[in-house]
Scaffold this motif. Structure first.
Motif, PDB file in Angstrom:
ATOM      1  N   GLU A  84       0.818  -1.207   0.000  1.00  0.00           N
ATOM      2  CA  GLU A  84       0.000   0.000   0.000  1.00  0.00           C
ATOM      3  C   GLU A  84       0.854   1.261   0.000  1.00  0.00           C
ATOM      4  N   ARG A  85       2.000   1.210   0.658  1.00  0.00           N
ATOM      5  CA  ARG A  85       2.941   2.338   0.585  1.00  0.00           C
ATOM      6  C   ARG A  85       3.310   2.615  -0.866  1.00  0.00           C
ATOM      7  N   ASP A  86       3.640   1.568  -1.600  1.00  0.00           N
ATOM      8  CA  ASP A  86       4.034   1.739  -2.997  1.00  0.00           C
ATOM      9  C   ASP A  86       2.856   2.205  -3.853  1.00  0.00           C
ATOM     10  N   ASN A  87       1.653   1.724  -3.548  1.00  0.00           N
ATOM     11  CA  ASN A  87       0.471   2.212  -4.263  1.00  0.00           C
ATOM     12  C   ASN A  87       0.319   3.722  -4.084  1.00  0.00           C
ATOM     13  N   LEU A  88       0.499   4.201  -2.854  1.00  0.00           N
ATOM     14  CA  LEU A  88       0.343   5.626  -2.592  1.00  0.00           C
ATOM     15  C   LEU A  88       1.455   6.452  -3.240  1.00  0.00           C
ATOM     16  N   LEU A  89       2.657   5.921  -3.285  1.00  0.00           N
ATOM     17  CA  LEU A  89       3.733   6.626  -3.980  1.00  0.00           C
ATOM     18  C   LEU A  89       3.404   6.808  -5.457  1.00  0.00           C
ATOM     19  N   ARG A  90       2.730   5.828  -6.047  1.00  0.00           N
ATOM     20  CA  ARG A  90       2.340   5.931  -7.449  1.00  0.00           C
ATOM     21  C   ARG A  90       1.077   6.767  -7.649  1.00  0.00           C
ATOM     22  N   ASN A  91       0.099   6.602  -6.764  1.00  0.00           N
ATOM     23  CA  ASN A  91      -1.220   7.195  -6.981  1.00  0.00           C
ATOM     24  C   ASN A  91      -1.361   8.615  -6.442  1.00  0.00           C
ATOM     25  N   ALA A  92      -0.538   8.999  -5.486  1.00  0.00           N
ATOM     26  CA  ALA A  92      -0.608  10.355  -4.913  1.00  0.00           C
ATOM     27  C   ALA A  92       0.800  10.938  -4.785  1.00  0.00           C
ATOM     28  N   PRO A  93       1.528  11.036  -5.915  1.00  0.00           N
ATOM     29  CA  PRO A  93       2.929  11.472  -5.834  1.00  0.00           C
ATOM     30  C   PRO A  93       3.103  12.919  -5.410  1.00  0.00           C
ATOM     31  N   HIS A  94       2.028  13.713  -5.453  1.00  0.00           N
ATOM     32  CA  HIS A  94       2.118  15.102  -4.996  1.00  0.00           C
ATOM     33  C   HIS A  94       2.113  15.194  -3.478  1.00  0.00           C
ATOM     34  N   LEU A  95       1.583  14.181  -2.805  1.00  0.00           N
ATOM     35  CA  LEU A  95       1.448  14.212  -1.350  1.00  0.00           C
ATOM     36  C   LEU A  95       2.287  13.163  -0.632  1.00  0.00           C
ATOM     37  N   VAL A  96       2.636  12.078  -1.293  1.00  0.00           N
ATOM     38  CA  VAL A  96       3.386  10.983  -0.670  1.00  0.00           C
ATOM     39  C   VAL A  96       4.748  10.877  -1.346  1.00  0.00           C
ATOM     40  N   HIS A  97       5.804  10.920  -0.530  1.00  0.00           N
ATOM     41  CA  HIS A  97       7.165  11.035  -1.067  1.00  0.00           C
ATOM     42  C   HIS A  97       8.096  10.035  -0.368  1.00  0.00           C
ATOM     43  N   PRO A  98       9.128   9.578  -1.084  1.00  0.00           N
ATOM     44  CA  PRO A  98      10.116   8.691  -0.445  1.00  0.00           C
ATOM     45  C   PRO A  98      10.790   9.379   0.743  1.00  0.00           C
ATOM     46  N   LEU A  99      11.105   8.589   1.756  1.00  0.00           N
ATOM     47  CA  LEU A  99      11.743   9.111   2.966  1.00  0.00           C
ATOM     48  C   LEU A  99      12.886   8.197   3.378  1.00  0.00           C
ATOM     49  N   PRO A 100      14.139   8.594   3.145  1.00  0.00           N
ATOM     50  CA  PRO A 100      15.252   7.797   3.655  1.00  0.00           C
ATOM     51  C   PRO A 100      15.229   7.801   5.177  1.00  0.00           C
ATOM     52  N   THR A 101      15.352   6.631   5.754  1.00  0.00           N
ATOM     53  CA  THR A 101      15.182   6.462   7.202  1.00  0.00           C
ATOM     54  C   THR A 101      16.412   5.768   7.761  1.00  0.00           C
ATOM     55  N   THR A 102      16.991   6.359   8.786  1.00  0.00           N
ATOM     56  CA  THR A 102      18.229   5.822   9.361  1.00  0.00           C
ATOM     57  C   THR A 102      18.019   5.397  10.807  1.00  0.00           C
ATOM     58  N   VAL A 103      18.509   4.217  11.106  1.00  0.00           N
ATOM     59  CA  VAL A 103      18.431   3.645  12.452  1.00  0.00           C
ATOM     60  C   VAL A 103      19.831   3.667  13.067  1.00  0.00           C
ATOM     61  N   PRO A 104      20.098   4.503  14.069  1.00  0.00           N
ATOM     62  CA  PRO A 104      21.392   4.465  14.764  1.00  0.00           C
ATOM     63  C   PRO A 104      21.417   3.309  15.763  1.00  0.00           C
ATOM     64  N   VAL A 105      22.544   2.634  15.875  1.00  0.00           N
ATOM     65  CA  VAL A 105      22.641   1.437  16.702  1.00  0.00           C
ATOM     66  C   VAL A 105      23.899   1.506  17.555  1.00  0.00           C
ATOM     67  N   ALA A 106      23.756   1.125  18.825  1.00  0.00           N
ATOM     68  CA  ALA A 106      24.880   1.213  19.761  1.00  0.00           C
ATOM     69  C   ALA A 106      25.544  -0.122  20.042  1.00  0.00           C
ATOM     70  N   SER A 107      24.861  -1.242  19.775  1.00  0.00           N
ATOM     71  CA  SER A 107      25.425  -2.552  20.118  1.00  0.00           C
ATOM     72  C   SER A 107      25.352  -3.478  18.915  1.00  0.00           C
ATOM     73  N   ARG A 108      25.887  -4.690  19.080  1.00  0.00           N
ATOM     74  CA  ARG A 108      25.933  -5.622  17.964  1.00  0.00           C
ATOM     75  C   ARG A 108      24.770  -6.612  18.002  1.00  0.00           C
ATOM     76  N   PHE A 109      24.593  -7.329  19.126  1.00  0.00           N
ATOM     77  CA  PHE A 109      23.611  -8.413  19.165  1.00  0.00           C
ATOM     78  C   PHE A 109      22.396  -8.128  20.057  1.00  0.00           C
ATOM     79  N   SER A 110      22.409  -7.039  20.803  1.00  0.00           N
ATOM     80  CA  SER A 110      21.326  -6.772  21.752  1.00  0.00           C
ATOM     81  C   SER A 110      19.970  -6.820  21.079  1.00  0.00           C
ATOM     82  N   GLY A 111      18.997  -7.420  21.775  1.00  0.00           N
ATOM     83  CA  GLY A 111      17.634  -7.461  21.283  1.00  0.00           C
ATOM     84  C   GLY A 111      17.319  -8.630  20.380  1.00  0.00           C
TER      85      GLY A 111
END
Length: 576
Positions: A84-111
């Motif tokens: 549905e995200r991809d549908n909205l990117l195609r169907n409402a490109p004036h209002l829905v836009h790609p967003l690069p998202t970054t996750v900062p991480v402090a440990s290797r295996f936690s969680g």
């Protein structure tokens, strides 16, 4: 010319029988209204306030697959959300836009073990996520979208690269990973565009804001909140799309149930004017964990910074606001992730809060409550099909599922799918830059104005400019023109000043709004809609009160902004 409220009322008077009554004009109700109307049914949509004015006006403004839902084992929901995200990117490109998202991480295996437990139904608070479980989740994210991929695969960053790209990020971030989702600039406008599209393509159906329904003889009574008129009508089936008010509506319409279907949580967000933070984000959303394990977000939004959110259980639905403790919670989370940037309440230009209509759950940690959706049929004089749960990203898929249930109940065939239907200004959209250039050249307007109109209205900007050739601003440093306000009033089901300020435009949420703009808008609307002096004064008083009570914007702040805006600037246009 768009159909008006008077047209809708007259249609109801001429023919008072409907196949389906949809109660609730948030995004779920609007979605199912469109689905059913396009299948040839005669549908009545009734919303007590303005369209998309409740929970649908208070999202995180993300259109996303739900990375953290994988930790809850909701792979099906993620798959649906990504489609549905991809549908909205195609169907409402004036209002829905790609967003690069970054996750900062402090440990290797936690969680890692906690994530596995979550997949198998664990209820506890997640442990901090390390780079290994984060990468595993993103690999699965990429795998789900491997066909017809619209957005890039995820990337991992070393500590050195993380520091280069986000130098203000906490030194505890030893790694980071970037993936792509999407954001929505004007969610309430997408809702109104769906209403307008349906009026054009399925004129047999009716949608009314500022109206309410109650049982009556022989079926229901609609009360028009604007005129006070009472109009009887009948419907073969009811779709209850009232979100957090779902259980209350079931009872009001005579339904019978064993227990509550919805238990909401309160989510609050801040809009900040903080250039240092805006720059530090480097165009990305930062998706991070607060000290209590709750996932928080912050990203550039219409020249400001959006940050959120809280997730607090509430006992009953109602209008809510971001209180001081919640604002400090969000600011404290930002200080953890950007410790070198000064952050304080004085930078908040707007805040908002809403009740998430989540399915009833006994999870201790609210982040474990499903963001999925399901249908529940409630018996009564007229059966109710209840929409439980849901979110902005999946509104169309949920609406399709409900529509298929209704069509089966009424023994009607589906005429057309909707996953590829353009929405509003997304129709025949050539791309933002090409559209803005065409508007600039075709209507001889400045480039900044063309860019803003393309970003807000998409290809509907051509219709606007065909009727609004003047460029006279509503007030100093206001991005809206006077003629634009007249066009919105005529075309977009606007009934109150608050509809313009809070939902048909971004004046309030971006912190641009000031006292002079409010007075000027009230004057233009008074002339366009025939308000007398007392009505105009009441509209001004109502929006000033609403901003102070629910959005943290005082009358003093509005007045101060007016004085500041008297100083001319080169352009009042903001980047989209």
């Amino acid at each position: 010319m768009s159909r008006t409220r008077a047209d809708e009322i007259e249609s109801l008077r001429r023919d008072s029988h409907f196949d389906v009554l949809v109660v609730g004009g948030g995004i779920n109700g609007i979605g199912v209204f469109r689905e059913l109307a396009l299948q040839g049914l005669r549908v009545l949509l009734v919303e007590r306030e303005d369209f998309c004015s409740g929970c649908s006006a208070a999202p995180s403004r993300m259109i996303h697959g739900g990375l953290r839902y994988l930790e809850n084992g909701e792979v099906g929901l993620v798959r649906e959300s990504l489609a549905e995200r991809d549908n909205l990117l195609r169907n409402a490109p004036h209002l829905v836009h790609p967003l690069p998202t970054t996750v900062p991480v402090a440990s290797r295996f936690s969680g890692l073990s906690n994530a596995v437990a979550g997949i198998f139904g664990g209820k506890g608070k997640p442990a901090p996520r390390g780079i290994v479980p984060v990468r595993l989740g993103l690999m699965l994210y990429d795998l789900i979208t491997r066909r017809n991929r619209l957005l890039p695969r995820h990337r991992s960053h070393s500590a050195t690269e993380t520091r280069r790209l986000w130098p203000e990020l906490t030194p505890e971030a030893r790694w980071s990973a970037t993936y792509h989702d999407a954001w929505i600039s004007h969610p309430e406008r997408l809702g109104i565009e769906l209403i307008l599209d349906t009026a054009r393509d399925a004129p047999q159906s009716v949608a009314l804001n500022y109206a309410s329904v109650a049982p009556g003889a022989p079926g229901f009574i609609l009360t028009d909140g604007e005129s006070g008129a009472s109009l009887p009508f009948t419907a073969r089936l009811v779709v209850n799309a009232t979100g957090a008010w779902l259980d209350r509506t079931i009872a009001e319409l005579g339904g019978r149930q064993d227990g509550p279907l919805v238990s909401g949580t309160k989510g609050s967000h801040l809009i900040l004017d903080n250039p240092a933070l805006f720059s530090a984000l480097n165009g990305h959303m930062i998706y991070f964990e607060n000290a209590d394990g709750r996932v928080c977000i912050t990203f550039p939004y219409l020249g400001r910074v959006l940050a959120g959110s809280t997730d607090i259980r509430v006992d009953r639905p109602g209008r809510t606001r971001c209180d001081e403790a919640e604002a400090e919670y969000i600011l404290a989370s930002l200080r953890l992730i950007f410790p070198g940037i000064a952050l304080g309440p004085g930078q908040i230009v707007f805040s908002y809060s809403g009740i998430r209509p989540l399915p009833t759950s006994n999870h201790d940690f609210t982040g474990r409550i499903s963001r999925g959706h399901f249908i529940r049929r409630i018996a009564g004089k007229v059966p109710q099909i209840c929409m439980v749960g849901g979110k902005w990203t999946t509104f169309r898929a949920f609406a399709q599922q409900v529509a298929d249930e209704v069509l089966a109940e009424l023994r009607q065939p589906r005429r057309q799918p909707t996953q590829d239907l353009s929405i509003g200004g997304g129709r025949d959209h050539p791309g933002a830059e090409r559209l803005a250039r065409a508007l600039q050249e075709g209507f001889a307007i400045p480039a900044p104005r063309a860019q803003r109109l393309a970003a807000v209205y998409g290809t509907r900007a051509r219709d606007l400019l065909a009727h609004c050739r003047d460029d006279d601003p509503l007030a100093p440093n206001c991005p809206l023109s006077r003629a634009e306000v007249v066009w919105i009033a005529a075309q977009e089901r606007l009934e109150h000043l608050s509809d313009l300020v809070l939902r048909r435009s971004d004046l309030a949420i971006t912190g641009v709004l000031d006292a002079r703009m409010i007075d000027a808008a009230a004057g233009v609307l008074a002339e366009a809609k025939g308000w007398d002096a007392p009505r105009r004064a009441a509209e001004v008083a109502a929006i000033i009160d609403e901003l102070a009570r629910f959005h943290g914007v005082s009358h003093a702040t509005l007045t101060e902004r007016s004085e500041r805006n008297l100083t001319p600037c080169v352009s009042a246009q903001r980047p989209a």
